[in-house]
Design an enzyme around this catalytic site. Structure first.
Site, short mmCIF file in Angstrom:
data_model
loop_
_atom_site.label_atom_id
_atom_site.label_comp_id
_atom_site.label_asym_id
_atom_site.label_seq_id
_atom_site.Cartn_x
_atom_site.Cartn_y
_atom_site.Cartn_z
N ASP A 67 34.86 25.98 60.24
CA ASP A 67 35.56 26.58 61.50
C ASP A 67 35.37 25.98 62.69
O ASP A 67 34.52 24.95 62.88
CB ASP A 67 35.02 28.11 61.67
CG ASP A 67 33.56 28.19 61.55
OD1 ASP A 67 32.70 27.25 61.55
OD2 ASP A 67 32.95 29.15 61.35
N ASP A 136 26.69 40.36 61.53
CA ASP A 136 27.69 41.54 61.05
C ASP A 136 28.33 41.35 59.67
O ASP A 136 29.25 41.87 59.09
CB ASP A 136 28.78 41.63 62.08
CG ASP A 136 29.58 40.45 62.26
OD1 ASP A 136 29.27 39.38 61.51
OD2 ASP A 136 30.36 40.37 62.95
N HIS A 138 29.49 38.44 58.58
CA HIS A 138 30.61 37.60 58.50
C HIS A 138 30.00 36.14 57.74
O HIS A 138 28.95 35.97 57.72
CB HIS A 138 31.31 37.14 59.67
CG HIS A 138 30.63 36.34 60.71
ND1 HIS A 138 30.52 36.45 62.04
CD2 HIS A 138 29.68 35.38 60.63
CE1 HIS A 138 29.74 35.57 62.77
NE2 HIS A 138 29.07 34.75 61.76
N GLU A 143 35.32 37.65 60.19
CA GLU A 143 34.61 38.94 60.78
C GLU A 143 34.98 40.02 59.82
O GLU A 143 35.82 40.31 59.06
CB GLU A 143 35.16 39.06 62.13
CG GLU A 143 34.86 38.14 63.06
CD GLU A 143 33.18 38.05 63.52
OE1 GLU A 143 32.36 38.51 62.85
OE2 GLU A 143 33.21 37.36 64.56
P1 PGA Z 1 23.52 31.08 62.57
O1 PGA Z 1 25.04 31.64 62.62
O2 PGA Z 1 23.11 30.21 61.72
O3 PGA Z 1 23.48 30.70 63.99
O4 PGA Z 1 22.61 32.39 62.59
C1 PGA Z 1 25.45 32.06 61.35
C2 PGA Z 1 26.88 32.34 61.51
O5 PGA Z 1 27.17 33.22 62.37
O6 PGA Z 1 27.44 32.54 60.40
#
Ligand code: PGA
Length: 261
Positions: A67, A136, A138, A143
Site C-alpha cells: 500500500d 482493528d 485490517h 479496513e
Molecule cells: P504496525 O502496523 O506494524 O505499525 O503495527 C500494522 C498495520 O497497521 O497493518
C-alpha cells in the site's frame, strides 16, 4: 492457519526471515510482497544481515508493496516508498526496476490500480506476502467492512488507523493522509504463502479474532483462515488472547524435522 509463537518480536521476525531466505535461495527470482509499519522492521534488519553476512542475493527478486498513502510524493519522509528505501532497499541489492509500490501521486488512480494488479499477474503472482495487522484487524489498508474479494484500489482510512499512524506524523492526526492505495483482500489471498506478523499486547484482540473468530469482513485478516498457506508469527504478548495458545505451541514443537523452518 499455522500459528507460530515465539518469546519475543525479534525471535518471531528472525524465524520469518529464515523462511524468506529459504525461498530466495531456492528460487532467486522469487516475488516478495512487502509491508511497511513497525512490525516487519526486525525482519528487514535480519534480511539485511543475511545479505551482508551470508550473501543472501536479492538481485533477481521482484517486490510488490501492499500500500501507499495518496497525496504523498515518493520523496516525502512518511511515504511508504521512502520507508522501504530507508529500511530495506538501500541495504539490499534488489534491482530498482524490480521494486513496485503503488504511486500515491498517480493521476488516474483506478487505471494505476488495474496496472498494479496486471503487473503482479505478469510476473506470476506473489510467492510470499508479508502482512502486519492493524489493531482493528485490517491487513494492508483493507479496513473493516472491506470486501473480502477486493482488488487494488483507493480506500479511506478509518479514524482508528489515522490515530494509530499519527505517531509517524509528529502525533498530528491532521497530517495523516485520509486516503491510500492498497492491494485488495482478493489480491492478498492469491499470494502463494501469507506471513502475518504481530507483536505486542495491542494486537492481541485482533489476533484472537483473526485466528479463532468467525470469518468476517469486520476483521479483514480473518479471511486468512481460508488461505491454504497462511502462517501467523506472534510474540507472546500478541498471542495472549488465543484460546488454543498451548496447542499451537505443541504443534510447533512436535513438527517433523522436514517441516521445520
Ligand atoms: P504496525 O502496523 O506494524 O505499525 O503495527 C500494522 C498495520 O497497521 O497493518
Amino acid at each position: 492457519m499455522e500459528v507460530i509463537i515465539q518469546d519475543s518480536a525479534v525471535e518471531s521476525c528472525h524465524l520469518a526471515a529464515r523462511l524468506i531466505s529459504k525461498q530466495v535461495r531456492a528460487y532467486p527470482q522469487s516475488v516478495l510482497g512487502l509491508a511497511t509499519g513497525s512490525t516487519p522492521l526486525p525482519l528487514y534488519q535480519e534480511l539485511i544481515r543475511m545479505h551482508r553476512e551470508e550473501g543472501l542475493d536479492f538481485s533477481k527478486v521482484t517486490t510488490f508493496n501492499l500500500d501507499e498513502y495518496v497525496g504523498l510524493p515518493r520523496a516525502h519522509n512518511q511515504s511508504y516508498f521512502y520507508f522501504m528505501q530507508r529500511h530495506l532497499f538501500q541495504h539490499l541489492n534488489v534491482s530498482a526496476e524490480k521494486i513496485h509500490l503503488p504511486d500515491g501521486m498517480a493521476d488516474d488512480i483506478p487505471a494505476h490500480c488495474a496496472a498494479y494488479e496486471a503487473k503482479i499477474k505478469e510476473v506470476g503472482g506473489i510467492d510470499i506476502q508479508i502482512l502486519g495487522i492493524g489493531s482493528d484487524g485490517h491487513i494492508a489498508f483493507n479496513e473493516p467492512s472491506s470486501s473480502l474479494a477486493s482488488r487494488t484500489r483507493i480506500k479511506t482510512l478509518t479514524e482508528q488507523t489515522i490515530a494509530d499512524n499519527a505517531r509517524f506524523f509528529n502525533g498530528d492526526q491532521s497530517q495523516v493522509p485520509r486516503h491510500c492505495i492498497t492491494m485488495g483482500i482478493g489480491t492478498i489471498m492469491e499470494a502463494k504463502v501469507n506471513l502475518l506478523l504481530a507483536h505486542g499486547s495491542g494486537k492481541a484482540p485482533a489476533v484472537a479474532a483473526t485466528v479463532e473468530g468467525p470469518i468476517t469482513s469486520m476483521v479483514p485478516a480473518s479471511i486468512l483462515q481460508h488461505h491454504e498457506r497462511a502462517k501467523v508469527f506472534l510474540d507472546e504478548e500478541a498471542a495472549a488472547h488465543l484460546k488454543l495458545h498451548d496447542y499451537y505451541q505443541w504443534v510447533y514443537h512436535e513438527k517433523p524435522s522436514w517441516q521445520k523452518i
